[in-house]
Motif scaffolding. Structure first.
Motif, PDB file in Angstrom:
ATOM      1  N   VAL A 140       0.831  -1.208   0.000  1.00 52.10           N
ATOM      2  CA  VAL A 140       0.000   0.000   0.000  1.00 52.10           C
ATOM      3  C   VAL A 140       0.865   1.257   0.000  1.00 52.10           C
ATOM      4  CG1 VAL A 140      -1.648   1.356   1.346  1.00 52.10           C
ATOM      5  CG2 VAL A 140      -1.997  -1.100   1.064  1.00 52.10           C
ATOM      6  N   THR A 141       1.927   1.248   0.792  1.00 54.56           N
ATOM      7  CA  THR A 141       2.782   2.446   0.887  1.00 54.56           C
ATOM      8  C   THR A 141       3.784   2.526  -0.248  1.00 54.56           C
ATOM      9  OG1 THR A 141       4.363   1.274   2.311  1.00 54.56           O
ATOM     10  CG2 THR A 141       2.590   2.503   3.402  1.00 54.56           C
ATOM     11  N   GLY A 142       4.035   1.393  -0.886  1.00 61.81           N
ATOM     12  CA  GLY A 142       5.007   1.387  -1.973  1.00 61.81           C
ATOM     13  C   GLY A 142       6.429   1.502  -1.502  1.00 61.81           C
ATOM     14  N   ALA A 143       6.665   1.172  -0.219  1.00 59.67           N
ATOM     15  CA  ALA A 143       8.007   1.288   0.354  1.00 59.67           C
ATOM     16  C   ALA A 143       8.378  -0.012   1.069  1.00 59.67           C
ATOM     17  CB  ALA A 143       8.070   2.450   1.334  1.00 59.67           C
ATOM     18  N   ALA A 144       9.607  -0.463   0.867  1.00 60.78           N
ATOM     19  CA  ALA A 144      10.109  -1.633   1.601  1.00 60.78           C
ATOM     20  C   ALA A 144      10.520  -1.189   2.996  1.00 60.78           C
ATOM     21  CB  ALA A 144      11.299  -2.237   0.865  1.00 60.78           C
ATOM     22  N   LEU A 145      10.010  -1.869   4.015  1.00 58.25           N
ATOM     23  CA  LEU A 145      10.298  -1.493   5.398  1.00 58.25           C
ATOM     24  C   LEU A 145      11.402  -2.340   6.009  1.00 58.25           C
ATOM     25  CD1 LEU A 145       6.602  -1.055   6.579  1.00 58.25           C
ATOM     26  CD2 LEU A 145       8.198   0.740   5.885  1.00 58.25           C
TER      27      LEU A 145
END
Length: 402
Positions: free
Chosen positions: A46-51
């Protein structure tokens, strides 16, 4: 969609960051490893970011994950605090109370009440903000404080002011100043003195200068406390009350009367110019003889006689200026004693406080609340303790309660 991100995702993210392992975090959260993995994958999609960077041996935060972790923890903490407050408020046993107050109230009145309050209500939390009277009123009006305790400032919509106590205005000066040997000083004697004072944002300055509800003639209550207080021009109590409520025509009438009062006072002062060397004796003699025409009328603006060489917003700074001999100042008694850090100013040998007369004026401190918003149960409990315990305190000043 970002709106699909919930506190569940935040908790999962923070748990993995804290434990460095999906398996350990899943155990703590009571989830299966696959369910936790699915939650984090959804979060990242959803955020389009790898955490996280994942390897077979460890899980570490990416740069984006490191930047977001403090935010996630704050959001989780705020949510848990809000839930705790809601539960405590429903039971009337805890919650957060936001209080805005004048410095003298925060340092000498509230600490004693808070000690007993926290012992009886350990789940409660208090936020105390030290503000001037103007900002206290606005904080309550803007819902930034549950209630305030400060001086009267001006009428604001939806604001209620309930008097708590008053203390008398006086001169703060060095012990080697001639005023320090007097028992009382007339306002007219301040005219030629080097003076340092509070800025116009101060509630104390407002009351001394006759702003807002304390318009130069005082309200009906002020005249009630000082029967000799009258304008040179006859001003009815109804006009005074209308001016306090913001009626323009009434305010103009008061200003006109004030200008005439000041002009008459100036004439009297010019007439006394040759007798200034004996000003103190003259003031006392006129008071004993009831010669009110030779003193500053309570209806005039006492601050009109004063021309500050230094202005500040802080009473402690003000006391330091006086201590250095830069000038004298005018403060309510409790504020003066607290500003010097000594309960007995005369005993401290540093500064002297001498009450002012002709007219005798008092600073009124009260509780400021919103009429349209009721206090939480825990805030009502605390305020009730203030009202009940404060009058019993041994304060380093002559206080009139109520």
């Amino acid at each position: 969609m970002l709106s699909s991100i919930s506190l569940r995702h935040m908790r999962a993210f923070a748990a993995i960051a804290d434990h460095g392992s999906f398996t350990a975090a899943a155990t703590v959260l009571g989830l299966s490893t696959s369910a936790l993995t699915s939650t984090i994958r959804q979060f990242e999609d959803v955020t389009g970011a790898a955490l996280f960077d994942r390897t077979t041996r460890q899980v570490t935060l990416t740069e984006t994950g490191e930047r977001f972790l403090p935010v996630a923890r704050r959001l989780i903490g705020d949510f848990e605090e809000a839930l705790g407050d809601l539960d405590a408020l429903s039971k009337g046993i805890g919650g957060k109370i936001r209080i805005a107050a004048a410095p003298s109230v925060l340092t000498r009145i509230l600490p004693g009440v808070i000690r007993g309050f926290i012992a009886a209500h350990p789940d409660a939390r208090l936020r105390l903000d030290e503000l001037n009277a103007k900002d206290v009123h606005e904080a309550v009006a803007n819902n930034e404080a549950d209630f305030g305790i400060a001086g009267e400032w001006q009428d604001l919509p939806d604001i209620n002011f309930s008097p708590l106590f008053s203390d008398r205005f006086g001169v703060l000066c060095r012990p080697d100043h001639p005023f320090a040997q007097e028992s009382e000083i007339a306002w007219s004697e301040l005219a030629d003195q080097p003076f340092v004072g509070l800025g116009p944002e101060s509630g104390t300055r407002a009351m001394m200068a006759g702003q807002g509800i304390w318009a130069a003639g005082g309200g009906a209550d002020d005249i009630g406390r000082n029967p000799d207080a009258r304008h040179a021009v006859d001003i009815s109590p109804s006009i005074t009350r209308a001016a306090a409520l913001g009626v323009g025509a009434a305010q103009k009438a008061l200003r006109t009367a004030d200008e005439l009062d000041r002009a008459m006072d100036q004439i009297a002062r010019v007439g006394k110019a040759k007798q200034r060397g004996a000003a103190s004796k003259s003031a006392k003699a006129s008071k004993m003889a009831g010669m009110s025409g030779m003193s500053v009328n309570a209806a005039t603006d006492p601050a009109a006689l004063l021309r500050p060489v230094v202005e500040t917003s802080n009473t402690i700074t003000l006391a330091a200026m006086v201590s250095e001999g830069i000038g004298i100042t005018v403060l309510p008694e409790l504020a003066a004693r607290i500003a010097t850090g000594a309960g007995d100013l005369a005993g401290s040998g540093k500064l002297a406080f001498v009450p002012l007369c002709q007219p005798t004026r008092h600073r009124q401190i009260g509780v400021i609340t919103r009429q349209s918003k009721s206090l939480s149960p825990i805030a009502r409990i605390f305020l009730a303790m203030v009202m009940e315990q404060a009058p019993k305190m041994d304060l380093p000043a002559a206080i009139e309660w109520g």
